[in-house]
Design a protein around this motif. Structure first.
Motif, short mmCIF file in Angstrom:
data_model
loop_
_atom_site.label_atom_id
_atom_site.label_comp_id
_atom_site.label_asym_id
_atom_site.label_seq_id
_atom_site.Cartn_x
_atom_site.Cartn_y
_atom_site.Cartn_z
N VAL A 174 34.89 -23.49 22.99
CA VAL A 174 35.15 -24.09 21.62
C VAL A 174 36.03 -22.80 21.21
CG1 VAL A 174 34.78 -23.23 18.94
CG2 VAL A 174 33.19 -24.32 20.50
N ALA A 175 36.22 -21.45 22.11
CA ALA A 175 36.94 -20.46 21.72
C ALA A 175 38.35 -20.90 21.94
CB ALA A 175 36.34 -19.03 22.20
N GLU A 176 38.69 -21.48 23.34
CA GLU A 176 38.77 -22.19 23.56
C GLU A 176 40.11 -23.26 23.22
OE1 GLU A 176 38.92 -21.84 28.09
OE2 GLU A 176 38.07 -19.66 27.93
N GLY A 177 39.65 -23.79 22.82
CA GLY A 177 39.75 -24.90 22.02
C GLY A 177 39.93 -26.15 22.31
N LEU A 178 39.51 -26.36 23.19
CA LEU A 178 38.77 -27.81 24.04
C LEU A 178 38.39 -28.22 23.59
CD1 LEU A 178 38.90 -25.17 27.76
CD2 LEU A 178 40.71 -26.44 26.79
N VAL A 179 37.23 -28.17 22.80
CA VAL A 179 35.53 -28.92 22.14
C VAL A 179 36.31 -29.50 21.09
CG1 VAL A 179 34.12 -29.07 21.28
CG2 VAL A 179 34.40 -27.53 22.95
N ASP A 180 36.48 -31.23 21.05
CA ASP A 180 36.77 -31.65 19.95
C ASP A 180 35.51 -32.48 19.18
OD1 ASP A 180 39.57 -32.57 21.31
OD2 ASP A 180 38.53 -32.91 22.65
N ALA A 181 34.87 -32.30 19.51
CA ALA A 181 33.49 -33.04 18.63
C ALA A 181 32.33 -32.56 19.05
CB ALA A 181 33.65 -34.60 18.77
N LEU A 182 31.22 -32.94 18.24
CA LEU A 182 30.18 -31.98 18.11
C LEU A 182 29.59 -32.83 17.80
CD1 LEU A 182 27.30 -30.00 19.13
CD2 LEU A 182 28.08 -29.22 16.52
N ASN A 183 28.41 -33.61 18.57
CA ASN A 183 27.31 -34.42 18.01
C ASN A 183 25.90 -33.68 17.72
OD1 ASN A 183 28.59 -36.39 18.58
ND2 ASN A 183 27.77 -37.07 20.49
N LEU A 184 25.35 -32.84 17.25
CA LEU A 184 24.00 -32.26 16.54
C LEU A 184 22.61 -33.21 15.88
CD1 LEU A 184 23.24 -29.28 16.42
CD2 LEU A 184 23.85 -29.20 14.59
N THR A 185 22.06 -32.86 16.69
CA THR A 185 20.46 -32.87 16.60
C THR A 185 20.18 -32.08 15.54
OG1 THR A 185 20.59 -34.80 18.10
CG2 THR A 185 18.15 -34.20 17.11
N VAL A 186 19.26 -31.92 14.52
CA VAL A 186 19.07 -31.51 13.48
C VAL A 186 17.06 -31.49 13.71
CG1 VAL A 186 18.59 -29.63 11.38
CG2 VAL A 186 20.49 -30.64 12.66
#
Length: 217
Positions: free
Chosen positions: A160-172
């Motif tokens: 995330v810090a390096e700007g490499l993540v485009d999307a997040l699938n998060l199950t709560v």
């Protein structure tokens, strides 16, 4: 929702390299129970976890998660390599990741790591630390553009810090875990990354959230 509709909703873009992170969290933000994410799991979470693998070209995961969660290699008709990031040489050839797999794993490391001989393709990305931008580029150069990031929190935080993540699938998961578990992303303090909510699904008391980085296109 049908399996086909779910696959369409969670599909990767076809025209670029794309990193989607997949995590499960308790309502109070814990990423594990008794040290493992399985304690937060549910049938809905397992379905999304499996779908993430089905839709991707490669799984990207940190060595710590491989050891804690007891990762095994890919065992399905369509090859799905598992790419493991390690800068410390903690992997050994007797792990199920290497002994129980239909597809040789990929090990992404740095020049200073002291790795034993491993039955894997080894990518050296960086000198003292793993350069994750180089790692993603090396995966893409092998035709592995749809990258499914499965953890752990430190690898996710650095990505995330390096700007490499485009999307997040998060199950709560509908649990209050308390305890001293880590959050899903851990690392250096950075300016918050702006996300847009792409979809919300509910399975009983479980929430399935999809977020996309607002500046990804």
């Amino acid at each position: 929702m049908t399996d086909t509709a779910l696959a369409s909703l969670y599909a990767y873009p076809e025209d670029r390299t794309w990193v989607t992170a997949n995590f499960v969290s308790s309502v109070d933000g814990a990423v594990s129970v008794d040290g493992r994410s399985a304690g937060l799991g549910s049938p809905a979470d397992k379905q999304i976890y499996g779908l993430g693998r089905e839709l991707s070209d490669v799984v990207l995961v940190g060595a710590g998660t491989v050891l804690i969660e007891g990762y095994r290699g890919a065992r399905r008709e369509r090859p799905l390599p598992i790419a493991v990031v390690t800068a410390r040489g903690t992997l050994t050839p007797d792990l199920p990741l290497f002994t129980d797999t239909a597809v040789p794993p990929i090990v992404i490391t740095c020049a200073s790591a002291r790795l034993p001989a491993l039955p894997a393709e080894v990518i050296v990305a960086g000198d003292e630390e793993v350069d994750l931008g180089v790692a993603v580029a090396e995966l893409a150069a092998r035709g592995l553009h749809k990258i499914n990031l499965e953890g752990g929190p430190r690898l996710f935080g650095t990505m995330v810090a390096e700007g490499l993540v485009d999307a997040l699938n998060l199950t709560v998961s509908p649990l209050l875990a308390v305890g001293d578990s880590s959050r899903i992303a851990h690392g250096a303090v950075i300016p918050p990354v702006d996300l847009t909510l792409a979809s919300v699904l509910r399975a009983d008391d479980v929430l399935l959230l999809r977020y996309q980085r607002r500046d990804s296109s």
